[in-house]
Every structure is written in C-alpha cells, then in structure tokens.
Motif scaffolding. Structure first.
Motif, PDB file in Angstrom:
ATOM      1  N   GLU A 221       4.361  -4.332   2.396  1.00  0.00           N
ATOM      2  CA  GLU A 221       4.406  -3.323   3.517  1.00  0.00           C
ATOM      3  C   GLU A 221       3.696  -1.896   3.489  1.00  0.00           C
ATOM      4  N   VAL A 222       3.443  -0.836   4.282  1.00  0.00           N
ATOM      5  CA  VAL A 222       3.101   0.048   3.692  1.00  0.00           C
ATOM      6  C   VAL A 222       4.138   1.077   3.906  1.00  0.00           C
ATOM      7  N   ILE A 223       4.205   1.719   2.106  1.00  0.00           N
ATOM      8  CA  ILE A 223       5.444   2.428   1.895  1.00  0.00           C
ATOM      9  C   ILE A 223       4.612   4.085   1.598  1.00  0.00           C
ATOM     10  N   VAL A 224       5.337   5.420   2.773  1.00  0.00           N
ATOM     11  CA  VAL A 224       4.647   6.768   2.979  1.00  0.00           C
ATOM     12  C   VAL A 224       5.741   7.208   2.654  1.00  0.00           C
ATOM     13  N   SER A 225       5.113   7.449   0.917  1.00  0.00           N
ATOM     14  CA  SER A 225       5.660   8.223   0.108  1.00  0.00           C
ATOM     15  C   SER A 225       4.684   9.860  -0.465  1.00  0.00           C
TER      16      SER A 225
ATOM     17  N   VAL B  85      -4.059   0.721   6.441  1.00  0.00           N
ATOM     18  CA  VAL B  85      -4.583   2.205   6.302  1.00  0.00           C
ATOM     19  C   VAL B  85      -5.753   2.376   6.198  1.00  0.00           C
ATOM     20  N   ILE B  86      -6.965   3.490   6.704  1.00  0.00           N
ATOM     21  CA  ILE B  86      -7.549   4.107   6.340  1.00  0.00           C
ATOM     22  C   ILE B  86      -8.387   5.463   5.517  1.00  0.00           C
TER      23      ILE B  86
ATOM     24  N   GLU C  92     -11.250   1.044   3.703  1.00  0.00           N
ATOM     25  CA  GLU C  92     -10.235   0.332   4.867  1.00  0.00           C
ATOM     26  C   GLU C  92      -9.463  -0.601   3.861  1.00  0.00           C
ATOM     27  N   ALA C  93      -8.019  -0.332   3.925  1.00  0.00           N
ATOM     28  CA  ALA C  93      -6.762  -0.923   2.865  1.00  0.00           C
ATOM     29  C   ALA C  93      -6.430  -1.630   2.976  1.00  0.00           C
TER      30      ALA C  93
ATOM     31  N   ILE D   6       0.966  -1.126  -0.160  1.00  0.00           N
ATOM     32  CA  ILE D   6       0.011   0.153  -0.256  1.00  0.00           C
ATOM     33  C   ILE D   6       0.907   1.267  -0.273  1.00  0.00           C
ATOM     34  N   LEU D   7       1.424   2.273  -0.558  1.00  0.00           N
ATOM     35  CA  LEU D   7       1.609   3.311  -0.966  1.00  0.00           C
ATOM     36  C   LEU D   7       1.192   4.135  -0.898  1.00  0.00           C
TER      37      LEU D   7
END
Length: 550
Positions: A275-279, A254-255, A265-266, A50-51
């Motif tokens: 992974e959740v990746i925050v960009s 994430v919400i 919701e994912a 999830i990006l």
C-alpha cells in the motif's frame, strides 16, 4: 604533581567528558542508521509499503509496519536532532517564527487572515507544538469505532518513549488554584485521561525542558526493514487502472524529488497487501490526493491535473479550533512553562496557560495604541534575553479553546507545486455557537485572572478590561479590527482569534476514507492522520495521532 598523576587526571577528565557527551547526545539524538538524505536514494526502488510523511502519525506507523514488512518513508523536511536547542521549551514561539528555508515550521496565512504554520520536519507537529499530551475524550473513541483495548495498548506504547508528568511551579499552580476557584472542579491530579475538572497533564518535554517527539518512536523500528529519506517531496501518487469497465484505480507507487530537484520513483511490490499510505497532515494529505488526480473535478481540471477520480469531498470539512486568551504581565518573575494544567469545563471549553517564554520579533506593530501605563507595564515585562531581537515575557497567557467547533472550511490548490501551501479556509466563528463557546471560555479565564489564587501575578493598577485591551492590541491576526473590542466578549473573540494548530477533518472517515482508513473507491491507498478526524480528540490531538499510527 607527578607525571603519572597528571596523566591519570587528564584521562579521568576525558572519560567523564566522553560519558557526559554520550549520554547528552543519546538523550537528544538517537542513532538511526536508516535515515538518509533523499539525494542518496536510488532513482527507482520497490517496497511493500510507501509512507508519505514522517510526522506525528507517520513515525509510529513506520515503526509498527517495519516489524513485519519492508517500508519506505518519505519526509519533506529535515531532522529535529540537528538543531536540538530550537526545540527546547523556552523557544516554542521562536521556532514558529523561524523564517529560514529549512525551518521546522512552514508559515502561511489562512484565507481567513490568521497566521498559521505547518510542520516540515521528521516528527511533524510534535516537533513544533506546545507539548501537551492527553488522551482522547471517551466520546471520540466511541464515535471513531476504535477497539478500546487496542487504543489503551497503543497509548502505552507511545508513552514509554516520549511522555513525562508536567511540572507545576508557581505560575501553573496559581492557574490551577484559580480554575478551582472559578468552579472548574474537581481537581483530578495527574492523569492522561480526559476528565471534566482541573488536572495536571502529561508533556513531551523532559525534566531538562528538552522536547521528545514522534521521531523518537522510530527507536522501535526494525532497521533492516525501513528506509527513511529526508527532504523528499512527493509530487504525485502513481495509479494504474484495469482496462475492464468499472475497474477501480490502484495505487502503485509515488514520484518524489530530492533537495537537488532530482526525480525518483518508488513502486509497490506485487504483494497483494502492499500500500501507499499518506500521513502528510490535515493540509498536506488532501493536497497530495488532489495533485495526484483525486479530488473535485473542476479544481483538478483548472490546474491541468489528469483526473483519476472525481471526489468532491477531498479537502472539504477542514476545521481548526480557534484559540483566544488574555495576556497577563506579572510583577513577579515566572517560570518557563507550557500547558501543564488544563481545566475541562462542563460546557466543553479547555483552559490552559503558558509563561516565561522567549518571544520572537513582533510580526507587526500594536494594532491599536495602548494607554501609557499599560504600554509601560507591557514593555517592562519584555525582559531582554541577550539577543537584540528576542525578549522573554515576565508573565504569561491564559488561553481557551472550544472542544468541538461547528464551523468548517475547505482547501483549494494554489498551484501544482507540492511545496506551496494551498489556499486554506477554516471559516472560524461562521457558526454562532462557536462564538458563544468562546465567550463562555473567556468568562472562565476572567474568573481565573480575577481569583484570589492568581492575585500575586497581577499588577493591581491594571484592570481586567485593561488586560483585554492589551491582548486585543497585539498583532494576533490580519482580520479587520473594531474599536473597543473589550466592551464585548463576542467582538473580542472575533478580533483576537488565533489558530490552535489543531487542524482536522479534510479526509474524514465515511466521506473520503472508510473505517479502515482506505480511500473510498481506490485500491492500495490509505490516509492515516488527523485529516480523518471528525473532531479534535480531547485537549490536544497529538497523543491520539501517535496512538492511531501505532
């Protein structure tokens, strides 16, 4: 004319028109079947990755991950392809001052009193920047511990889609020759490399002045493995913690909300590599971490946010490269140009210029009155473009930035609303050496403006101090103004500073993330964008941000 001939001519015209439309549309708008509005997303979904953020790092990262895994991309803005003209070169300034609710640039003022912007569009900052494309300085690559061969390969992967050699017409050529006269040598011709001296850089604007962005890198994506939702605003990252003592929080999803305010919701699949990746950028990434419970505990508790991990360094060490320069009205017509030439000085200043752009309505009146002759020249240089509000400048601005500012600031949440920009302090010029660097850069610009090569673009009746006073009178920021700033370059730097939009450092490697960009002390969570940088990589960070995503 015979009926058959008329039919043939009509058919021929239709075919030519169709081909023209096809190729023009193809140049501006790739056909991405996997991009949809978040209102069409399922209420619950599962993905390997999830990006959060389809920006300058997020788009190449998404395309790369989709080669081998299922990925969800959540972008809070819209697409740049629906309004292609606003992203064209001449409209660079107009785009920044678009106040519509779905503008590509979200305006905010830093707590330092400086007008600033955040990208709010697929492609991120590459959609709203000045387009200059140049590799990182070798020192940056070495300090970051990156694999040089992989860096080179990743740059080339990006450049196949989005870069072009910058055109150098009359104004830019005069700046180039003026830099060489000023001693910023040698002339390194066209190169992607960061080399001291004067060079022609690359650009993401094509020969027709159309912008190409990180969003174009999604052409590499495997459409079977990627889902990308627009106007999807992530409110928080979901974590689970094992019941055993000392266990680490783990990101599990994430919400997010769509444009209608509906909650979705994912979740990550149970694959160990998920992974959740925050960009989300140097402002958005630490903001989301804090909204999710990772950050300074006092700040989180004050906002009523449940603390997942007390992390004082999240949002700290934020920096921006201040921009200063001189506006030069021209007695001659000038081309529309954006940052084609750069002078990289021995002291670490970068000198660039633009000309002939459409100007937005002024954000305020002149800060100080101008002498009549300067006022007349300035107003005469604002050529009407056909709009009652916008004008085009006959002339341009020569600007400078210091490569590695020492002054840093921080971010604090303003509210728990992810749509609201947090409080941002850059603390420009807090360190004396940053002011000294600005003075050195301005001294080089003055040499360029006074050079023989640049003389044809100068009004003989307007002195260099007059140009400094004209520049200082512009409503460039909200900071206190001092009388006669042109009498001291140090004061001129303080009074006329603006952002270069090169924000970085708020989730630094070694302080918030490790060398593989994993958030320290958290499982299944990374941050990949300029927030991880300790310094701006070279003259413009976008090439390196895209390279990092790859």
């Amino acid at each position: 004319m015979k009926r058959s001939s008329r039919r043939f001519l009509k058919t021929f015209v239709l075919v030519v028109f169709a081909l023209h439309s096809y190729f023009c549309d193809a140049e501006k708008a790739p056909n991405y079947s996997f991009i949809r509005e978040a209102t069409s997303a399922p209420r619950v979904s599962h993905h390997a990755y999830i990006l959060v953020g389809g920006g300058t790092a997020g788009c190449p990262l998404a395309a790369t991950l989709s080669e081998k895994a299922n990925i969800l991309v959540l972008e809070r803005g819209g697409t740049p392809y629906l309004k292609p003209n606003i992203t064209d070169k001449a409209n660079f300034m107009l785009q920044l001052y678009d106040t519509s609710s779905d503008s590509n640039a979200q305006q905010f003022n830093s707590e330092d009193g400086v007008f600033s912007h955040r990208a709010r569009v697929l492609g991120g900052g590459s959609v709203i920047n000045a387009g200059f494309y140049s590799h990182a300085d070798p020192q940056f690559i070495k300090e970051a511990g990156l694999d040089e061969a992989l860096v080179k390969d990743s740059y080339q992967w990006v450049e196949k889609k989005v870069t072009f050699e910058s055109p150098v017409l009359q104004w830019q050529s005069a700046v180039k020759d003026g830099l060489l006269e000023a001693g910023v040598s040698p002339f390194n011709k066209f190169t992607y490399d960061h080399i001291k001296g004067t060079k022609i850089g690359a650009t993401i604007f094509d020969k027709n002045d159309h912008r190409h962005t990180a969003a174009d890198l999604l052409e590499y994506a495997d459409p079977k493995n990627i889902e990308l939702y627009l106007h999807a605003t992530v409110h928080k990252i979901i974590f689970t913690t094992q019941s055993s003592a000392g266990s680490r929080p783990r990101a599990t999803g994430v919400i997010y909300e769509d444009a209608s305010g509906v909650r979705h919701e994912a979740y990550l699949t149970k694959d160990s590599k998920s992974e959740v990746i925050v960009s989300a950028g140097a402002i958005g990434s630490p903001q989301l971490l804090m909204l999710s419970g990772i950050g300074p505990v006092q700040q989180l508790q004050a906002m009523g946010i449940q603390v997942v991990k007390d992390y004082p360094m999240v949002g700290q060490n934020l920096a921006d490269n201040a921009m200063n320069g001189i506006m030069v009205p021209s007695p001659l017509p000038v081309e529309v140009s954006l940052l084609s030439i750069v002078g990289i000085t021995q002291s670490g200043n970068y000198i660039e210029a633009w000309s002939g752009l459409n100007l937005p309505p002024s954000p305020g009146q002149m800060r100080t009155p101008l002498p009549p002759i300067i006022n007349k020249v300035y107003n005469d240089a604002r050529i009407k473009t056909g709009s009652s509000h916008n004008t085009r400048l006959q002339g341009g601005i020569i600007i400078e930035k210091a490569g590695r500012p020492l002054s840093t600031g921080h971010i604090e949440l303003r509210s728990t609303d992810p749509n609201e920009t947090p409080k941002v302090w850059f603390n420009y010029f807090k360190e004396a050496e940053d002011v000294n660097m600005c003075v050195r850069g301005m001294e080089t610009i003055i040499k360029v403006v006074n050079s023989k090569s640049f003389s044809r673009f100068r009004f003989p009746s307007i002195s260099t101090p007059d140009l400094l006073n004209l520049t200082a009178a512009l409503p460039s920021n909200l900071r206190p103004r001092h009388p006669n700033p042109a009498m001291s370059l140090e004061q001129f730097c303080r009074d006329t500073l603006t952002t270069f939009w090169h924000y970085h450092g708020s989730c630094q490697v070694g302080k918030v993330v490790d060398n593989d960009y994993r958030v320290l002390g958290i499982d299944n969570l990374r941050v990949i964008d300029a927030s991880t940088f300790h310094a701006t990589p070279g003259t413009n960070p976008q090439a390196t941000v895209m390279m990092l995503g790859r």
